[in-house]
Structure formats: C-alpha cells, structure tokens
Scaffold this active site. Structure first.
Site, PDB file in Angstrom:
ATOM      1  N   CYS A 116      44.288 108.497   6.135  1.00  0.00           N
ATOM      2  CA  CYS A 116      43.408 107.559   5.431  1.00  0.00           C
ATOM      3  C   CYS A 116      43.252 107.876   3.939  1.00  0.00           C
ATOM      4  O   CYS A 116      42.710 107.065   3.192  1.00  0.00           O
ATOM      5  CB  CYS A 116      42.040 107.524   6.101  1.00  0.00           C
ATOM      6  SG  CYS A 116      42.051 106.764   7.738  1.00  0.00           S
ATOM      7  N   HIS A 256      36.286 104.820   1.107  1.00  0.00           N
ATOM      8  CA  HIS A 256      37.128 104.502   2.265  1.00  0.00           C
ATOM      9  C   HIS A 256      36.260 103.873   3.347  1.00  0.00           C
ATOM     10  O   HIS A 256      35.166 104.362   3.650  1.00  0.00           O
ATOM     11  CB  HIS A 256      37.802 105.775   2.778  1.00  0.00           C
ATOM     12  CG  HIS A 256      38.501 105.609   4.078  1.00  0.00           C
ATOM     13  ND1 HIS A 256      39.424 104.608   4.298  1.00  0.00           N
ATOM     14  CD2 HIS A 256      38.417 106.303   5.246  1.00  0.00           C
ATOM     15  CE1 HIS A 256      39.883 104.697   5.540  1.00  0.00           C
ATOM     16  NE2 HIS A 256      39.279 105.724   6.130  1.00  0.00           N
ATOM     17  N   ASN A 286      38.642  99.548   9.707  1.00  0.00           N
ATOM     18  CA  ASN A 286      39.348 100.604   8.968  1.00  0.00           C
ATOM     19  C   ASN A 286      40.828 100.259   8.908  1.00  0.00           C
ATOM     20  O   ASN A 286      41.544 100.385   9.901  1.00  0.00           O
ATOM     21  CB  ASN A 286      39.122 101.945   9.662  1.00  0.00           C
ATOM     22  CG  ASN A 286      39.777 103.105   8.922  1.00  0.00           C
ATOM     23  OD1 ASN A 286      40.502 102.907   7.947  1.00  0.00           O
ATOM     24  ND2 ASN A 286      39.545 104.316   9.397  1.00  0.00           N
TER      25      ASN A 286
END
Length: 331
Positions: A116, A256, A286
C-alpha cells in the site's frame, strides 16, 4: 540558478463502473453494512469484472485521463513508474506495457512494489529523478486490481479492497514548490501479517496452493491495524516537526485509505481539523497503490498553489512513510 524541485503538475484517475456495496457483501459472507461501516468507513468499492482486463487496463485509463485533460504529448514523457501490488504478470513489467499503450515511446518504464506504500515510495523515486536534472517529465501511476487477489469468502479481506487507478505527472520546478521532504520507513517484521503466501519463489504455484487459496491476500487484521495506527501517525507528526509545521500550516492531509479509524488517529496526532483530512474511502474502499492519486484527482479543484500537503501511507511488509509537498498550480 534556483534549486530544482519536483512538482506535481497534472493528475488523472480511473475507477471501474461496477459497484460492490456492503449490502451485496452481506449475500456473500457473514457481515452487514453497519459492521463494515463502523469498523472501516467503507460503504462501497469499484470492481473491474472483465476477466480479460488486468491492472494495466486501470493504469492505462488513468494515464489517458491525465494526458487528455492536460493536453500532454506522450512522446515528451521520459519515464513511467507503475506502482502496483497486482501486476498483470509476475515477470513482464506492467509499466512497460502501459507506457507503450499510451504512446510514451520515448520513456523507459518499470514497476515498483511496496504494497500500500507503493505510490508513496514512487513519489520519492520520481522526485529524485527529476531533481537529478536528467529527466523532465515522469509519469507516476498507482493502480491495483485487488479483486483479482481477494478471496470473497474471507470476511477479513473482501470487505476492505477495491479496484482503481490514479496518475500524476512530475516536472521540474524552480519556485520551491513540489516535494519538500520525506520520511520513509520499513520493517520486515510485517512479512507474516499481511501477505500472499503462494505464487513467488518461496512457494511456487501448484495444484495444492490454488486449492488451499494461498494466492489470495491474507491479513492478521488486529496486528496490521495496531502497527498502522501508531506508525502512520508517528511519521506524519515527524514530518511536521522536521519542517517546523504547525497544524495551521498544513492545508491538507492526504492519507492512505485503508481504514477510517487509522485516518482519524493520524489526523488527531497532527491536531488537524477534520475539514483538512481528505477521504474517499466510503466510495472506493482500499485501492492499495491507487488511494493517494485518487484522492488528488477527486479533490484537485480544492487545491491552491502553495498549499502544504502531507501524504501518509502504511502497507504490508511493513512499509510506511510520510511526504511533505507544496502544491504547484491552481486548477
């Protein structure tokens, strides 16, 4: 001669049309909308359903959006960095194919994988190339088709992830705008807590690995959450301290989009007003490498030249960090 800094000068994005809502997931696993929303902040996510289209398709569409909106000649692009954790293939680089498909024939390209944190690390890499003076236009793409590596019978992961892509163009700047500072970290202790166990050199693909679902993302949610909350908040506060930034000096937090509670904890540690915290997790979930550029694309019109942006991310491995960037243009 003024110092060369690396500034973002254009953004683009793409998300698939198909929507996977929390209500739809209720029919697939033992969960419900309230449970998902209260624990993650996610209401829906986008899914690329076409089995013949991979992550490159998402990245190509985001790149084309950037190119068309900003009237950029692809032949002027020097380099393409493709940040992803779900490449089309294990060997043939997705970024190389993407560069060819968008007409960036003069660019060299490669993939960058840090889970990520891939896009955040890509920002650092692109900025370093620009600051070297050797390259003038670098296209950084963050894209993931997470639905291709998610087990939709695993409640711990299937509620979290979605598909999408975003792209930014980095160019030289002599007004002291662009990337100002970075604080990037990693720790191999996270190797066993967020991973895809099979498909690599340690455990090659076999009939048994496929039958046992070892090619899907596996996550120890509690451990990952604990590390993410503390580390994402810590590096964001650290980057502010290193650059003598008070809460009122920060215009936007670009975090994020893994979990709303992680984002809230980071903003609280920075003493930021909620209005300064960018969030679209409720719509996309996500999207891994795509969360940061999707935020930039969604909120681009709100940014003003000279705005102070703090980026923060946390990913498997573990990988995490924060970047301080001054926005370079008015939309």
């Amino acid at each position: 001669m003024n110092k060369i800094t690396a500034a973002i000068t254009a953004v683009g994005s793409y998300v698939p049309e198909d929507v996977l809502t929390n209500q739809m997931l209720e029919e697939m696993v033992e969960t419900n909308d309230e449970w998902i929303t209260t624990r993650t902040g996610i209401k829906e996510r986008r899914i690329l359903k076409d089995p013949n289209k991979g992550t490159s398709f998402l990245g190509i569409q985001a790149a084309k959006d950037l190119i068309e909106k900003n009237n950029i000649d692809p032949l002027e692009i020097d380099m393409v960095i493709f940040a992803t954790t779900s490449p089309d293939m294990p060997v043939a680089a997705t970024g190389v194919y993407t560069a060819s498909q968008i007409g960036a024939k003069n660019a060299f390209a490669y993939d960058l994988q840090a889970a990520c944190s891939s896009f955040l690390y890509g920002m650092s890499t692109a900025a370093s190339y620009i600051e070297s003076g050797r390259y003038k236009k670098i296209l950084l793409i963050g894209a993931d088709k997470m639905s291709s590596i998610i087990n939709y019978r695993d409640r711990a992961t299937c509620i979290i992830f979605g598909d999408g892509a975003g792209a930014v163009l980095f160019e030289p700047n002599t007004e002291n705008l662009g990337l100002q500072d970075e604080f990037l970290r990693s720790d191999g202790v996270g190797r066993d807590f967020l991973k895809i166990e099979a498909g690599g050199s340690l455990l090659p693909a076999s009939k048994e690995t496929v039958e046992n679902g070892k090619h899907y993302v596996q996550q120890d949610g509690k451990t990952v959450f604990k590390f993410a909350v503390s580390n994402m908040a810590e590096v964001s506060q650290k980057i502010m301290q290193r650059n003598s930034l008070a809460a009122e000096d920060v215009n936007w937090l670009v975090p994020h989009q893994a979990n709303k509670r992680i984002i809230d904890a980071t903003a609280k540690r920075m003493n930021l007003d909620d209005k300064k915290v960018l969030m679209n997790i409720q719509r996309y979930g996500n999207t891994t490498s795509a969360t940061l550029p999707l935020l930039l694309s969604d909120f681009e019109k709100q940014f003003k030249k000279g705005d102070n942006l703090i980026f923060a991310s946390f990913g498997g491995g573990f990988t995490w960090g924060s970047i301080y960037l001054k926005w370079a243009y008015n939309s």
